[in-house]
Design a protein around this motif. Structure first.
Motif, mmCIF file in Angstrom:
data_model
loop_
_atom_site.group_PDB
_atom_site.id
_atom_site.type_symbol
_atom_site.label_atom_id
_atom_site.label_comp_id
_atom_site.label_asym_id
_atom_site.label_seq_id
_atom_site.Cartn_x
_atom_site.Cartn_y
_atom_site.Cartn_z
ATOM 1 N N GLY A 136 4.725 2.785 9.872
ATOM 2 C CA GLY A 136 5.563 3.472 8.895
ATOM 3 C C GLY A 136 4.817 3.754 7.605
ATOM 4 N N ALA A 137 3.991 2.785 7.176
ATOM 5 C CA ALA A 137 3.203 2.986 5.953
ATOM 6 C C ALA A 137 2.243 4.157 6.113
ATOM 7 C CB ALA A 137 2.432 1.711 5.613
ATOM 8 N N ALA A 138 1.611 4.248 7.284
ATOM 9 C CA ALA A 138 0.697 5.373 7.544
ATOM 10 C C ALA A 138 1.440 6.694 7.506
ATOM 11 C CB ALA A 138 0.012 5.181 8.905
ATOM 12 N N ALA A 188 13.460 0.673 5.073
ATOM 13 C CA ALA A 188 13.517 0.048 6.394
ATOM 14 C C ALA A 188 12.316 -0.867 6.628
ATOM 15 C CB ALA A 188 13.577 1.121 7.484
ATOM 16 N N LEU A 189 11.157 -0.450 6.157
ATOM 17 C CA LEU A 189 9.949 -1.253 6.350
ATOM 18 C C LEU A 189 9.983 -2.520 5.503
ATOM 19 C CD1 LEU A 189 7.194 1.526 6.257
ATOM 20 C CD2 LEU A 189 8.289 0.520 8.268
ATOM 21 N N ALA A 190 10.537 -2.423 4.294
ATOM 22 C CA ALA A 190 10.451 -3.524 3.325
ATOM 23 C C ALA A 190 11.572 -4.538 3.460
ATOM 24 C CB ALA A 190 10.431 -2.963 1.908
ATOM 25 N N ILE A 191 12.555 -4.288 4.318
ATOM 26 C CA ILE A 191 13.725 -5.156 4.380
ATOM 27 C C ILE A 191 13.347 -6.588 4.737
ATOM 28 C CG2 ILE A 191 14.241 -4.626 6.789
ATOM 29 C CD1 ILE A 191 16.898 -5.027 4.069
ATOM 30 N N ASP A 240 11.000 19.451 -1.223
ATOM 31 C CA ASP A 240 10.126 18.320 -1.500
ATOM 32 C C ASP A 240 10.918 17.099 -1.949
ATOM 33 O OD1 ASP A 240 7.577 19.434 -0.879
ATOM 34 O OD2 ASP A 240 7.700 20.634 -2.702
ATOM 35 N N ARG A 241 12.021 17.314 -2.632
ATOM 36 C CA ARG A 241 12.874 16.184 -3.015
ATOM 37 C C ARG A 241 13.474 15.538 -1.772
ATOM 38 N NH1 ARG A 241 15.492 14.226 -7.487
ATOM 39 N NH2 ARG A 241 17.455 13.139 -7.093
ATOM 40 N N ARG A 242 13.868 16.350 -0.783
ATOM 41 C CA ARG A 242 14.399 15.784 0.452
ATOM 42 C C ARG A 242 13.324 15.000 1.197
ATOM 43 N NH1 ARG A 242 17.267 20.749 0.524
ATOM 44 N NH2 ARG A 242 15.653 21.751 1.792
ATOM 45 N N ILE A 243 12.109 15.520 1.196
ATOM 46 C CA ILE A 243 11.000 14.790 1.821
ATOM 47 C C ILE A 243 10.807 13.440 1.146
ATOM 48 C CG2 ILE A 243 8.487 14.781 2.138
ATOM 49 C CD1 ILE A 243 8.655 17.797 2.586
ATOM 50 N N LEU A 244 10.880 13.449 -0.187
ATOM 51 C CA LEU A 244 10.709 12.210 -0.935
ATOM 52 C C LEU A 244 11.825 11.217 -0.613
ATOM 53 C CD1 LEU A 244 8.863 10.957 -3.123
ATOM 54 C CD2 LEU A 244 10.443 11.855 -4.839
ATOM 55 N N THR A 245 13.050 11.693 -0.510
ATOM 56 C CA THR A 245 14.165 10.799 -0.215
ATOM 57 C C THR A 245 14.065 10.228 1.198
ATOM 58 O OG1 THR A 245 15.574 12.668 0.451
ATOM 59 C CG2 THR A 245 15.718 11.942 -1.826
ATOM 60 N N LEU A 246 13.612 11.030 2.159
ATOM 61 C CA LEU A 246 13.453 10.535 3.523
ATOM 62 C C LEU A 246 12.336 9.493 3.600
ATOM 63 C CD1 LEU A 246 13.861 13.851 5.558
ATOM 64 C CD2 LEU A 246 15.495 11.975 5.377
ATOM 65 N N ALA A 247 11.254 9.736 2.879
ATOM 66 C CA ALA A 247 10.169 8.756 2.842
ATOM 67 C C ALA A 247 10.644 7.465 2.186
ATOM 68 C CB ALA A 247 8.965 9.331 2.092
ATOM 69 N N VAL A 287 0.834 -1.208 0.000
ATOM 70 C CA VAL A 287 0.000 0.000 0.000
ATOM 71 C C VAL A 287 0.867 1.256 0.000
ATOM 72 C CG1 VAL A 287 -1.595 1.353 1.406
ATOM 73 C CG2 VAL A 287 -2.036 -1.075 1.031
ATOM 74 N N ALA A 288 1.947 1.240 0.761
ATOM 75 C CA ALA A 288 2.794 2.435 0.880
ATOM 76 C C ALA A 288 3.696 2.648 -0.328
ATOM 77 C CB ALA A 288 3.642 2.348 2.151
ATOM 78 N N ALA A 289 4.203 1.558 -0.925
ATOM 79 C CA ALA A 289 5.211 1.682 -1.984
ATOM 80 C C ALA A 289 4.750 2.515 -3.182
ATOM 81 C CB ALA A 289 5.667 0.295 -2.440
ATOM 82 N N PRO A 290 3.514 2.356 -3.685
ATOM 83 C CA PRO A 290 3.121 3.160 -4.851
ATOM 84 C C PRO A 290 3.078 4.661 -4.591
ATOM 85 C CG PRO A 290 1.720 1.229 -4.653
ATOM 86 C CD PRO A 290 2.526 1.303 -3.398
ATOM 87 N N PHE A 291 2.882 5.082 -3.347
ATOM 88 C CA PHE A 291 2.901 6.522 -3.047
ATOM 89 C C PHE A 291 4.266 7.119 -3.372
ATOM 90 C CE2 PHE A 291 -0.939 5.472 -0.880
ATOM 91 C CZ PHE A 291 -1.661 6.649 -0.778
ATOM 92 N N LEU A 292 5.310 6.307 -3.269
ATOM 93 C CA LEU A 292 6.645 6.748 -3.667
ATOM 94 C C LEU A 292 6.973 6.273 -5.078
ATOM 95 C CD1 LEU A 292 8.515 5.902 -0.343
ATOM 96 C CD2 LEU A 292 7.628 8.111 -1.065
ATOM 97 N N GLY A 293 6.441 5.097 -5.446
ATOM 98 C CA GLY A 293 6.769 4.512 -6.736
ATOM 99 C C GLY A 293 6.349 5.366 -7.914
#
Length: 269
Positions: free
Chosen positions: A138-140, A186-189, A173-180, A21-27
């Motif tokens: 983390g996803a939330a 960390a969540l997906a490991i 906003d790019r830094r926000i994206l990189t931190l997310a 659920v979380a990955a596509p928000f960044l993907g």
């Protein structure tokens, strides 16, 4: 069939869905901005985070998140100020260098070699209820942050100059994206491992892109593809006794291929 609904499979399904659920928000932004190598560099650094966590007896999530944040910010800083070096070359060096150093560090830790495959390819069937809570928390957080900055991120992706003229700050906003992105790593490991994290970022979003007429629709399709891949991969792993992480990615690839075939069929008709 009862084994498919046993407690460890339920935990695995919830963990996989949390990441899916979380990955596509960044993907979607990784695909639009062509940042797949950026995701690789951050994900491969996770192995160094694992080594640091085991060495200092820290929770793996904490060490991975810390190292991933450092790598993500370092890559962003070096990419913006690189002296004549192509972005793909820079990210390739950092990505594989981080992975190699992390593997060397892990090899020196007693007993760590036995768990190395789990860190590289995931061990979703071993997640605990605590892991499920961390993944969904983390996803939330990722969904909330990206939802908050959605319009700004879209504008900066489509036209950075327009973003600046509208009072936005694309660099922030790019830094926000990189931190997310570092948080997602960390969540997906434990779900798919360091070598396959980027696949969950790229494949669902890429599969959704041809069928979506708006960014929000692409996001929705991506979440659906990721969810089906997570559950389908677990079912495939249970039926074939195959590794769960690679099985999830294999189902995602199959969905991508089916989507491309459907597009070709539509054009032929």
């Amino acid at each position: 069939m009862s084994g498919l609904f046993s407690e460890f499979m339920i935990r695995a399904a919830l963990a996989g869905l949390g990441v899916a659920v979380a990955a596509p928000f960044l993907g979607v932004f990784v695909v639009w901005r062509r940042m797949a190598y950026f995701g690789d560099a951050t994900a491969h650094a996770a192995v160094m985070g694992v080594a640091l966590s085991l060495m200092l007896h820290l929770p793996v999530y904490l060490g991975v998140a810390g190292v991933a944040v450092i790598m993500a910010l370092s890559v962003a800083a070096m990419e913006s100020g690189r002296p004549g070096l192509g972005a793909d070359s820079l990210l390739g060096v950092l990505s594989h260098g981080a992975l190699a150093i992390g593997l060397i560090a892990v090899s020196f830790l007693p007993g760590a070699r036995l768990n190395l495959e789990a860190y590289l390819f995931g061990d979703i069937l071993a997640v605990s209820w605590g892991d499920v809570g961390v993944i969904w928390g983390g996803a939330a957080a990722i969904i909330a942050v990206i939802g908050w900055r959605w319009r700004a991120l879209l504008t900066a992706t489509v036209n950075p100059d327009l973003a600046w003229s509208s009072g936005m700050n694309p660099d922030r906003d790019r830094r926000i994206l990189t931190l997310a992105l570092a948080l997602l790593v960390a969540l997906a490991i434990k779900v798919v491992g360091a070598l396959l994290i980027t696949a969950l970022l790229v494949i669902p979003a890429a599969a959704a892109r041809p069928f979506a007429r708006s960014p929000e629709a692409m996001l929705g399709f991506g979440v659906a593809v990721g969810g089906v891949a997570a559950l389908g991969g677990l079912g495939l792993s249970y039926g074939l006794d195959s590794p769960a992480g690679p099985s999830i990615v294999a189902v995602a690839v199959a969905l991508f291929a089916l989507g491309r075939m459907a597009l070709v069929w539509r054009r032929v008709e």
